[in-house]
Scaffold this motif. Structure first.
Motif, PDB file in Angstrom:
ATOM      1  N   GLU A  50       0.755  -1.076  -0.094  1.00 50.76           N
ATOM      2  CA  GLU A  50      -0.133  -0.113   0.079  1.00 50.76           C
ATOM      3  C   GLU A  50       0.816   1.410   0.031  1.00 50.76           C
ATOM      4  O   GLU A  50       1.822   1.047   0.830  1.00 50.76           O
ATOM      5  CB  GLU A  50      -0.915  -0.110   1.256  1.00 50.76           C
ATOM      6  CG  GLU A  50      -1.976   1.276   1.118  1.00 50.76           C
ATOM      7  CD  GLU A  50      -3.148   1.173   2.377  1.00 50.76           C
ATOM      8  OE1 GLU A  50      -4.064   0.738   2.039  1.00 50.76           O
ATOM      9  OE2 GLU A  50      -2.561   1.804   3.555  1.00 50.76           O
ATOM     10  N   ASP A  51       0.348   2.156  -0.983  1.00 50.52           N
ATOM     11  CA  ASP A  51       1.319   3.332  -0.862  1.00 50.52           C
ATOM     12  C   ASP A  51       0.175   4.588  -0.289  1.00 50.52           C
ATOM     13  O   ASP A  51      -0.744   5.011  -0.624  1.00 50.52           O
ATOM     14  CB  ASP A  51       1.526   3.675  -2.322  1.00 50.52           C
ATOM     15  CG  ASP A  51       1.938   5.359  -2.786  1.00 50.52           C
ATOM     16  OD1 ASP A  51       3.136   5.514  -1.981  1.00 50.52           O
ATOM     17  OD2 ASP A  51       1.603   5.868  -3.609  1.00 50.52           O
ATOM     18  N   GLU A  89       6.191  -2.928  -5.432  1.00 43.33           N
ATOM     19  CA  GLU A  89       7.224  -2.513  -4.768  1.00 43.33           C
ATOM     20  C   GLU A  89       8.386  -1.838  -5.520  1.00 43.33           C
ATOM     21  O   GLU A  89       8.786  -2.412  -6.684  1.00 43.33           O
ATOM     22  CB  GLU A  89       8.048  -3.610  -3.975  1.00 43.33           C
ATOM     23  CG  GLU A  89       9.175  -3.399  -2.848  1.00 43.33           C
ATOM     24  CD  GLU A  89       9.708  -4.456  -2.290  1.00 43.33           C
ATOM     25  OE1 GLU A  89       9.591  -4.393  -1.047  1.00 43.33           O
ATOM     26  OE2 GLU A  89      10.309  -5.532  -3.121  1.00 43.33           O
ATOM     27  N   VAL A 138       5.344   6.070  -8.893  1.00 45.49           N
ATOM     28  CA  VAL A 138       3.810   6.393  -8.782  1.00 45.49           C
ATOM     29  C   VAL A 138       3.644   7.732  -9.510  1.00 45.49           C
ATOM     30  O   VAL A 138       4.032   8.923  -9.132  1.00 45.49           O
ATOM     31  CB  VAL A 138       3.200   6.542  -7.328  1.00 45.49           C
ATOM     32  CG1 VAL A 138       1.744   6.826  -7.421  1.00 45.49           C
ATOM     33  CG2 VAL A 138       3.378   4.987  -6.724  1.00 45.49           C
ATOM     34  N   HIS A 157       0.479   7.676   0.303  1.00 38.90           N
ATOM     35  CA  HIS A 157       0.515   8.873  -0.680  1.00 38.90           C
ATOM     36  C   HIS A 157      -0.791   8.833  -1.437  1.00 38.90           C
ATOM     37  O   HIS A 157      -1.650   9.419  -1.582  1.00 38.90           O
ATOM     38  CB  HIS A 157       1.825   9.319  -1.377  1.00 38.90           C
ATOM     39  CG  HIS A 157       1.458  10.342  -2.503  1.00 38.90           C
ATOM     40  ND1 HIS A 157       1.213  11.713  -2.193  1.00 38.90           N
ATOM     41  CD2 HIS A 157       1.211  10.426  -3.910  1.00 38.90           C
ATOM     42  CE1 HIS A 157       0.967  12.394  -3.234  1.00 38.90           C
ATOM     43  NE2 HIS A 157       1.184  11.481  -4.309  1.00 38.90           N
ATOM     44  N   THR A 158      -0.751   7.579  -2.133  1.00 32.69           N
ATOM     45  CA  THR A 158      -2.029   7.212  -3.118  1.00 32.69           C
ATOM     46  C   THR A 158      -3.119   7.268  -2.234  1.00 32.69           C
ATOM     47  O   THR A 158      -4.416   7.360  -2.653  1.00 32.69           O
ATOM     48  CB  THR A 158      -1.897   5.986  -3.806  1.00 32.69           C
ATOM     49  OG1 THR A 158      -0.437   6.143  -4.832  1.00 32.69           O
ATOM     50  CG2 THR A 158      -2.989   5.650  -4.982  1.00 32.69           C
TER      51      THR A 158
END
Length: 419
Positions: free
Chosen positions: A91-92, A123, A127, A94-95
């Motif tokens: 999971e990012d 990974e 993005v 920021h996104t």
């Protein structure tokens, strides 16, 4: 470097959606100097998608994906690509924050659980923030190969590519690629090629490529150089030579300028007003003109006079002319143009009358017969054409020829009967 495009979506295979993304990406890759030998469309099936990805990565340096990044179960592009490249999903934050913000500012306040799927990224991925949707773009790099994952909706893909992917690819390409377009009206593709065959036969860098459009031919001049400035200097003499050979048939050397834009620009330059009088094209000509921003400065009004009664009432075409020569004739076209200019109090009137079919043709006046006339300064130019194709094609060709007749009349500043 070799690039390949994979378009993902069963709806593309079923023909529910036209694949304009592939065309857009192919043109952009060509401008970047990337070679492209394959494009693939694959449905929302993990096994077939996996096979396509492995094949593409084996034969291309850069693989660009479009579609399959949404929140639903059949959106598999990211998951399958990450699996093939051996990159675990994480999971990012920021996104995730961007998705939260997107929904807070939209009419759909509630975020369903499946939307968080779009916050999972491979990974090490780069993005790319999507300012027009929730699915981010992704750039994956591994073992000398690059995968670029882009959302499917054109309204998201185009700006994302232009603003973030194009500059990235420019850095990957050692040479700078620059193109200029020379747009020609009034010549067929074969005639154009014949006049520049000597240039094509001896070309190395820059190169000239011909593109046939409806009623037009576009010549793309492309140069490769160490810098954009050097490429520009290589292109200039070629464009100058093409303009010399085709003269007034060249209506623009700007990539983004259409024929109608060039016409409106010319009318503004000479401070002229125009009106249209249409029969078989039913307003298509007026529509092309008013699509141009700022057309209101030059366009007075458009008349659609489909019936003989309308031609008499609105454009003052005489009853005797219609009875003796018919609605599809140079005489009627001439009176339509003169009457339209008077009715609208315009400097110029361009008129079209013809048989678009598929019925109504005779041996004397077959389907595809079109007369067009342009009034200016008391003179009228009348031209006759015999177009081929279906109803839409005939009407489309008529509009292009009418725009070119209008353009040439302004350039020449007078009318002349050519029918």
């Amino acid at each position: 470097m070799i690039a390949e495009v994979i378009s993902v979506g069963t709806e593309l295979l079923l023909g529910n959606i036209v694949n304009t993304n592939a065309q857009f990406l192919a043109e952009k890759c060509a401008l970047l100097g990337l070679s492209m030998y394959h494009q693939t469309v694959v449905g929302d099936n993990p096994e077939r998608l996996s096979q396509c990805i492995r094949t593409a990565l084996d034969r291309a340096d850069i693989v660009i994906f479009t579609g399959g990044l949404g929140p639903t179960e059949d959106d598999l592009t990211k998951e399958v690509c990450a699996q093939v490249m051996g990159l675990p999903l994480k999971e990012d934050p920021h996104t995730r924050a961007r998705i939260q913000e997107y929904f807070q500012n939209s009419i759909y306040k509630k975020i369903t659980e499946n939307n968080w799927k779009q916050a999972m990224v491979p990974e090490g991925a780069r993005v790319l923030d999507n300012h027009n949707g929730t699915a981010p773009g992704l750039i994956l790099e591994k073992d000398g190969k690059t995968a670029i994952l882009l959302p499917g909706p054109p309204g998201e893909l185009y700006p994302l590519f232009n603003q973030q992917v194009y500059p990235y690819l420019q850095e990957l390409c050692p040479e700078k690629i620059l193109s200029r377009m020379v747009k020609i009206c009034g010549c067929g593709e074969s005639m154009v090629e014949e006049q520049i065959l000597d240039l094509i036969d001896t070309q190395t860098n820059p190169t000239i490529a011909t593109y046939a459009k409806t009623g037009e031919v576009h010549l793309r001049v492309t140069a490769k150089a160490a810098s954009t400035e050097a490429a520009e200097q290589m292109i200039k003499p070629v464009v100058k030579e093409l303009k010399k050979r085709f003269g007034s048939k060249v209506y623009s050397v700007k990539e983004e300028e259409t024929l109608e834009m060039a016409v409106v620009r010319l009318l503004k330059k000479h401070e002229l007003t125009v009106t249209t009088a249409e029969s078989c094209t039913g307003g298509l000509l007026a529509g092309r003109i008013v699509n141009v921003p700022g057309a209101s400065q030059v366009f007075r009004e458009g008349f659609i006079t489909y019936s003989n009664k309308a031609k008499r009432k609105v454009l003052d075409v005489s009853k005797s002319t219609l009875k003796k020569y018919g609605a599809v004739s140079k005489e009627t076209a001439r009176e339509m143009a003169a009457g339209g200019a008077f009715a609208a109090d315009a400097d110029i009137c361009i008129a079209i009358t013809g048989l678009a079919g598929p019925d109504g043709g005779t041996e004397e006046k077959p389907v595809g017969l079109v007369y067009m006339a342009c009034y200016m300064d008391g003179n009228v130019t009348v031209e006759k054409y015999q177009f081929k194709g279906n109803r839409n094609k005939i009407r489309e060709q008529s509009v292009v020829k009418a725009l070119d007749l209008l353009r040439r009349t302004v350039l020449e500043g007078k009318g002349k009967d050519k029918a």
